[in-house]
Design an enzyme around this catalytic site. Structure first.
Site: not given
Length: 460
Positions: A49, A54, A57, A184, A188, A444, A449
């Site tokens: 990682c 992670c 990346k 993934y 990616e 908003h 939302e």
């Protein structure tokens, strides 16, 4: 060396093999609870990682995002004096500095918890003995947290390609990149290198990306990646790779007879548990057909004193999951034993461009488990792109169990999808219903939302 007969004769209370996210977390937390802990690691602290997963990346994904921002800027009144220029060497150097800083942070965490760090390759001798570079250490409990590693496919010339561990430090930026895979990592890096300016072709063996994801998510993402200029080739397999020794360029021959020219071929076709050469089976630890350590609900292997967490065992392969599993083990060994791991509603994100965020069940899985479901979905151009000139769109979907009204699946493809889905994951873990979503006031104007304003089911 026979295993000691009594706990008092052990060198350590816990011996952790692997200094990745799960291993460091377990060692640190056990040390803080007063346990005598050792951790063996033969590479840089932080594991996949931190070093080749992670973190780097995501940094490279941020880098690719600047290209999109430069493209959008004129629509908002910004005039760039010249075309932006990307320097691959600068990105690599700055990433390396940050990773080195994180390595030091991990070292500091272990030191602060009183953990003994052993640099070297660890092998299991028996259920209470670990050998590190020829020296044996005994422990009451052993935790295997060695993660996983990428594998090359079995095809002629595969050794000419690279895997994800190597892609961060390519000597030269690949102007033409072929990515093989659909998960993934493949998606990616296809997005990242396309954003950084490469011509990218992605070869997908099946008819879709991201095999375990919701079908609508997969189809929508494929369209958006195609709009971004990635040449997606579905139902396509590489057969051979050859190198032109004069130019160094690679030729990828496809099953259909076509040939692609590339500077680099990235294989992202799967990972395997990192258990080879560790003496696990010889010590009695059962492995499955993939080489993963088979564990029970407490992460105990077939040898009662040996545990395993993270990508090396048979559960979900996500860093936060490894951290949570490590805490279950530590709590069981040095706490009250009440902590448990629940794999329902684990959120995850894919840092493609646009991002994917998801939590809970896909539509197909929900129908199989709950029977009748209601589906709410929307597809729209974000406010940002009303002036940016980009054609990127956002997709959102809710899957609702019709009987209980509980939201059991939440899926998004769009900017900051991971950030948005993380918040909704808390509500889903708490059992939020569609009626509660409907009575929640939205912020908003935001994309998020839309998850609380979808009223009419599209299916159900």
């Amino acid at each position: 060396m026979p295993s000691p007969a009594s706990p008092s004769s052990f060198d350590f209370d816990l011996f952790v093999i692997g200094g990745g996210s799960g291993g460091v977390r377990a060692a640190r937390m056990a040390g803080q609870r007063g346990a005598r802990v050792a951790l063996a690691e033969c590479a840089a602290l932080g594991g996949t990682c931190v070093n080749v997963g992670c973190i780097p990346k995501k940094l490279y994904s941020y880098a690719a995002g600047y290209a999109e921002a430069f493209e959008e800027a004129p629509g908002y009144g910004w005039t760039l004096p010249e075309a932006p220029r990307f320097d691959w060497r600068v990105l690599k150097a700055n990433r390396a500095k940050e990773i080195a800083r994180l390595n030091r942070v991990y070292q500091g965490l272990l030191d602060g918890a009183g953990v003994t760090l052993l640099q070297g390759w660890a092998q299991l001798v028996d259920g209470h003995t670990v050998e590190v570079d020829g020296r044996r250490h005994t422990a009451k409990h052993i935790l295997v947290a060695t993660g996983g590693m990428p594998v090359l496919p079995d095809l002629p010339g595969a050794e000419l390609g690279v895997v994800s561990d190597a892609v961060f430090d390519l000597p030269a930026f690949p102007q033409r990149l072929v990515v093989v895979g659909a998960g993934y990592i493949a998606c990616e890096f296809a997005s990242i290198f396309r954003g950084l300016g490469a011509q990218v072709t992605q070869l997908v063996r099946r008819a879709h990306l991201l095999d375990a994801f919701d079908e609508d998510v997969r189809e929508f993402l494929a369209r958006e990646m195609g709009k971004a200029g990635i040449d997606l080739r579905m139902n396509t397999q590489a057969e051979t790779i050859t190198r032109d020794e004069a130019t160094g360029r690679l030729s990828v021959s496809l099953a259909r007879g076509q040939v692609l020219e590339a500077d680099t071929v990235l294989f992202a076709t799967g990972r395997r548990p990192n258990t080879e050469g560790m003496g696990l089976e010889a010590a009695g630890v059962k492995l499955d057909t993939r080489g993963a350590v088979v564990v029970d609900d407490e992460y105990r292997s077939s040898v009662p004193s040996v545990f395993a967490v993270g990508d090396v065992c048979t559960r979900l392969q996500l860093t936060p999951v490894a951290l949570a599993e490590a805490m279950v083990v530590v709590d069981g060994l040095f706490g009250d034993g009440r902590r448990r791991m629940d794999y329902d509603f684990v959120p995850t994100a894919v840092f493609t461009h646009p991002n994917v965020g998801t939590c809970g069940y896909t539509e197909a899985a929900a129908r199989a488990k709950f029977g009748e479901v209601r589906i709410f979905a929307t597809d729209f151009k974000p406010l940002r792109h009303t002036l940016s000139g980009r054609e990127e769109r956002t997709f959102m979907k809710l899957v609702v169990d019709a009987k209980s009204d509980r939201v059991v699946g939440l899926h998004m493809v769009g900017p900051e999808a991971g950030e948005i889905v993380q918040g909704f994951a808390v509500a889903m873990r708490a059992g939020a219903t569609k009626a509660q979503f409907d009575t929640t006031i939205g912020i908003h104007p935001t994309a998020a939302e839309e998850f609380v304003t979808m009223r009419e089911p599209t299916v159900g």
